[in-house]
Design a protein around this motif. Structure first.
Motif, PDB file in Angstrom:
ATOM      1  N   GLU A  17     101.608  13.063  80.283  1.00 36.11           N
ATOM      2  CA  GLU A  17     101.493  12.424  81.584  1.00 36.11           C
ATOM      3  C   GLU A  17     100.218  12.873  82.305  1.00 36.11           C
ATOM      4  O   GLU A  17      99.507  12.057  82.914  1.00 36.11           O
ATOM      5  N   LEU A  18      99.926  14.163  82.225  1.00 34.16           N
ATOM      6  CA  LEU A  18      98.708  14.660  82.877  1.00 34.16           C
ATOM      7  C   LEU A  18      97.468  14.071  82.203  1.00 34.16           C
ATOM      8  O   LEU A  18      96.501  13.694  82.880  1.00 34.16           O
ATOM      9  N   LYS A  19      97.504  13.977  80.889  1.00 34.24           N
ATOM     10  CA  LYS A  19      96.370  13.391  80.165  1.00 34.24           C
ATOM     11  C   LYS A  19      96.167  11.928  80.573  1.00 34.24           C
ATOM     12  O   LYS A  19      95.036  11.459  80.725  1.00 34.24           O
ATOM     13  N   ARG A  20      97.278  11.215  80.792  1.00 31.70           N
ATOM     14  CA  ARG A  20      97.205   9.824  81.224  1.00 31.70           C
ATOM     15  C   ARG A  20      96.555   9.726  82.602  1.00 31.70           C
ATOM     16  O   ARG A  20      95.688   8.869  82.852  1.00 31.70           O
ATOM     17  N   LEU A  21      96.953  10.630  83.514  1.00 31.52           N
ATOM     18  CA  LEU A  21      96.387  10.617  84.863  1.00 31.52           C
ATOM     19  C   LEU A  21      94.903  10.972  84.853  1.00 31.52           C
ATOM     20  O   LEU A  21      94.109  10.391  85.599  1.00 31.52           O
ATOM     21  N   LEU A  22      94.529  11.919  83.993  1.00 38.01           N
ATOM     22  CA  LEU A  22      93.132  12.354  83.939  1.00 38.01           C
ATOM     23  C   LEU A  22      92.217  11.295  83.321  1.00 38.01           C
ATOM     24  O   LEU A  22      90.995  11.353  83.501  1.00 38.01           O
ATOM     25  N   ALA A  23      92.810  10.342  82.623  1.00 33.09           N
ATOM     26  CA  ALA A  23      92.007   9.274  82.008  1.00 33.09           C
ATOM     27  C   ALA A  23      91.266   8.450  83.061  1.00 33.09           C
ATOM     28  O   ALA A  23      90.271   7.787  82.766  1.00 33.09           O
ATOM     29  N   ALA A  24      91.744   8.522  84.306  1.00 29.72           N
ATOM     30  CA  ALA A  24      91.097   7.778  85.396  1.00 29.72           C
ATOM     31  C   ALA A  24      89.843   8.478  85.899  1.00 29.72           C
ATOM     32  O   ALA A  24      89.124   7.936  86.738  1.00 29.72           O
ATOM     33  N   TYR A  25      89.578   9.687  85.383  1.00 30.30           N
ATOM     34  CA  TYR A  25      88.436  10.475  85.839  1.00 30.30           C
ATOM     35  C   TYR A  25      87.496  10.730  84.664  1.00 30.30           C
ATOM     36  O   TYR A  25      87.714  11.650  83.871  1.00 30.30           O
ATOM     37  N   PRO A  26      86.458   9.918  84.528  1.00 26.98           N
ATOM     38  CA  PRO A  26      85.541  10.056  83.387  1.00 26.98           C
ATOM     39  C   PRO A  26      84.832  11.404  83.333  1.00 26.98           C
ATOM     40  O   PRO A  26      84.356  11.813  82.276  1.00 26.98           O
ATOM     41  N   GLN A  27      84.777  12.108  84.473  1.00 29.80           N
ATOM     42  CA  GLN A  27      84.131  13.416  84.477  1.00 29.80           C
ATOM     43  C   GLN A  27      84.993  14.497  83.812  1.00 29.80           C
ATOM     44  O   GLN A  27      84.508  15.588  83.533  1.00 29.80           O
ATOM     45  N   CYS A  28      86.275  14.189  83.581  1.00 31.62           N
ATOM     46  CA  CYS A  28      87.189  15.145  82.958  1.00 31.62           C
ATOM     47  C   CYS A  28      87.512  14.704  81.534  1.00 31.62           C
ATOM     48  O   CYS A  28      88.162  13.675  81.314  1.00 31.62           O
ATOM     49  N   SER A  29      87.074  15.486  80.575  1.00 27.15           N
ATOM     50  CA  SER A  29      87.309  15.178  79.168  1.00 27.15           C
ATOM     51  C   SER A  29      88.287  16.202  78.585  1.00 27.15           C
ATOM     52  O   SER A  29      87.971  17.398  78.510  1.00 27.15           O
ATOM     53  N   VAL A  30      89.477  15.754  78.214  1.00 26.18           N
ATOM     54  CA  VAL A  30      90.484  16.653  77.632  1.00 26.18           C
ATOM     55  C   VAL A  30      90.126  16.885  76.171  1.00 26.18           C
ATOM     56  O   VAL A  30      90.243  15.989  75.333  1.00 26.18           O
ATOM     57  N   ILE A  31      89.678  18.095  75.850  1.00 26.42           N
ATOM     58  CA  ILE A  31      89.258  18.382  74.480  1.00 26.42           C
ATOM     59  C   ILE A  31      90.288  19.186  73.697  1.00 26.42           C
ATOM     60  O   ILE A  31      90.173  19.327  72.479  1.00 26.42           O
ATOM     61  N   ALA A  32      91.315  19.716  74.411  1.00 29.14           N
ATOM     62  CA  ALA A  32      92.329  20.501  73.701  1.00 29.14           C
ATOM     63  C   ALA A  32      93.604  20.588  74.527  1.00 29.14           C
ATOM     64  O   ALA A  32      93.576  20.460  75.759  1.00 29.14           O
ATOM     65  N   GLU A  33      94.733  20.804  73.824  1.00 27.22           N
ATOM     66  CA  GLU A  33      96.033  20.987  74.463  1.00 27.22           C
ATOM     67  C   GLU A  33      96.723  22.191  73.847  1.00 27.22           C
ATOM     68  O   GLU A  33      96.540  22.477  72.662  1.00 27.22           O
ATOM     69  N   ALA A  34      97.524  22.888  74.647  1.00 25.91           N
ATOM     70  CA  ALA A  34      98.263  24.055  74.159  1.00 25.91           C
ATOM     71  C   ALA A  34      99.692  24.005  74.679  1.00 25.91           C
ATOM     72  O   ALA A  34      99.933  23.632  75.827  1.00 25.91           O
ATOM     73  N   ALA A  35     100.636  24.388  73.829  1.00 24.83           N
ATOM     74  CA  ALA A  35     102.047  24.390  74.199  1.00 24.83           C
ATOM     75  C   ALA A  35     102.521  25.776  74.633  1.00 24.83           C
ATOM     76  O   ALA A  35     103.689  25.955  74.975  1.00 24.83           O
ATOM     77  N   SER A  36     101.615  26.756  74.625  1.00 25.12           N
ATOM     78  CA  SER A  36     101.994  28.118  75.025  1.00 25.12           C
ATOM     79  C   SER A  36     100.755  28.859  75.521  1.00 25.12           C
ATOM     80  O   SER A  36      99.612  28.454  75.254  1.00 25.12           O
ATOM     81  N   GLY A  37     101.001  29.964  76.211  1.00 23.18           N
ATOM     82  CA  GLY A  37      99.898  30.772  76.692  1.00 23.18           C
ATOM     83  C   GLY A  37      99.094  31.377  75.565  1.00 23.18           C
ATOM     84  O   GLY A  37      97.864  31.443  75.620  1.00 23.18           O
ATOM     85  N   ALA A  38      99.792  31.823  74.509  1.00 29.35           N
ATOM     86  CA  ALA A  38      99.107  32.424  73.362  1.00 29.35           C
ATOM     87  C   ALA A  38      98.193  31.407  72.682  1.00 29.35           C
ATOM     88  O   ALA A  38      97.064  31.724  72.296  1.00 29.35           O
ATOM     89  N   GLU A  39      98.692  30.184  72.530  1.00 27.77           N
ATOM     90  CA  GLU A  39      97.871  29.129  71.927  1.00 27.77           C
ATOM     91  C   GLU A  39      96.668  28.823  72.814  1.00 27.77           C
ATOM     92  O   GLU A  39      95.560  28.578  72.315  1.00 27.77           O
ATOM     93  N   ALA A  40      96.872  28.846  74.113  1.00 27.76           N
ATOM     94  CA  ALA A  40      95.781  28.586  75.048  1.00 27.76           C
ATOM     95  C   ALA A  40      94.692  29.646  74.931  1.00 27.76           C
ATOM     96  O   ALA A  40      93.493  29.323  74.942  1.00 27.76           O
ATOM     97  N   LEU A  41      95.070  30.911  74.814  1.00 28.58           N
ATOM     98  CA  LEU A  41      94.094  31.988  74.668  1.00 28.58           C
ATOM     99  C   LEU A  41      93.257  31.796  73.417  1.00 28.58           C
ATOM    100  O   LEU A  41      92.038  32.022  73.417  1.00 28.58           O
ATOM    101  N   SER A  42      93.916  31.379  72.341  1.00 28.43           N
ATOM    102  CA  SER A  42      93.203  31.124  71.089  1.00 28.43           C
ATOM    103  C   SER A  42      92.186  30.003  71.264  1.00 28.43           C
ATOM    104  O   SER A  42      91.041  30.097  70.804  1.00 28.43           O
ATOM    105  N   LEU A  43      92.584  28.939  71.949  1.00 27.60           N
ATOM    106  CA  LEU A  43      91.682  27.803  72.176  1.00 27.60           C
ATOM    107  C   LEU A  43      90.516  28.187  73.088  1.00 27.60           C
ATOM    108  O   LEU A  43      89.389  27.716  72.911  1.00 27.60           O
TER     109      LEU A  43
END
Length: 238
Positions: A17-43
């Protein structure tokens, strides 16, 4: 201005849902997603991320704990269903605090608050050998940062613990923290900052979820529940 974004949420539908909302903002490019804090740190270690959108209530590593480890040049916005963490979030210098379900108008205002990528300066930390002039009784002595084991907040002053005794400086703990390298010093709670290399032992505290850090000189420093997981990570090399 383009922002490379990372979405962190343990709920897949919330990320979608957040990715869908951010699609309206070309200045924001979603390059990665994480399902946990540990995964986020790795990314964060793998990619150059400009903005992190993160949930707070996640298993193992909460969003607040993750925010403590986000690089200083990376901005972050909390997206959560709970409004009770707003004060903690802004103490961590969050750009904004959005409540789920996210309202497009609020998301727009949050994105407007983002600073240009190149305008975020890296923090300037004091070197380990930096000397501080401290008063002990009737005499003064230059004490190096790597000799200080602990800073303790006492009103609008801070107590400084050294091998030569305890001294005081007229400064808030928040101002002191800004000058200290987080690789060398750890904020145990709102009242204490300790030198990581001075920690000799870690034990469970009486308060549920907290820890007790025992320093080389025998001092016992309470570690808040929020900071407990972060302290364990400091000594987790594998």
């Amino acid at each position: 201005m383009k922002y490379k974004c990372l979405l962190v949420d343990d709920e897949r539908l919330a990320r979608a849902e957040l990715k869908r909302l951010l699609a309206a903002y070309p200045q924001c490019s979603v390059i990665a997603e994480a399902a946990s804090g540990a995964e986020a740190l790795s990314l964060l270690n793998q990619h150059s991320i400009d903005v992190v959108f993160l949930d707070i209530q996640m298993p193992e590593l909460t969003g607040l704990e993750l925010a403590l480890q986000i690089p200083a040049h990376t901005q972050f916005i909390f997206c959560t269903a709970f409004n009770s963490f707003a004060l903690d979030a802004f103490e961590l210098n969050a750009v904004d605090y959005l409540l789920k379900p996210i309202v497009p108008e609020r998301l727009s205002k949050a994105i407007q608050k983002l600073k240009p990528v190149n305008s975020i300066a890296s923090p300037h930390y004091l070197a380990e050998q930096h000397g501080i002039l401290l008063k002990f009784g009737d005499s003064q002595r230059v004490v190096r940062l790597n000799e200080i084991s602990r800073f303790e907040s006492i009103g609008n002053h801070a107590a400084v613990y050294t091998p030569y005794g305890k001294s005081f400086i007229h400064s808030s703990l928040a101002k002191i923290e800004q000058k200290l390298d987080p690789a060398l010093f750890f904020k145990a709670s709102r009242a204490d900052i300790v030198r990581i290399s001075a920690i000799n032992k870690i034990e469970p505290a009486i308060n549920e979820g907290g820890l007790l850090a025992i320093l080389d000189d025998g001092q016992q420093v309470d570690v808040s529940r929020r900071q407990a997981q972060q302290l364990k990570l400091q000594f987790n090399a594998f």
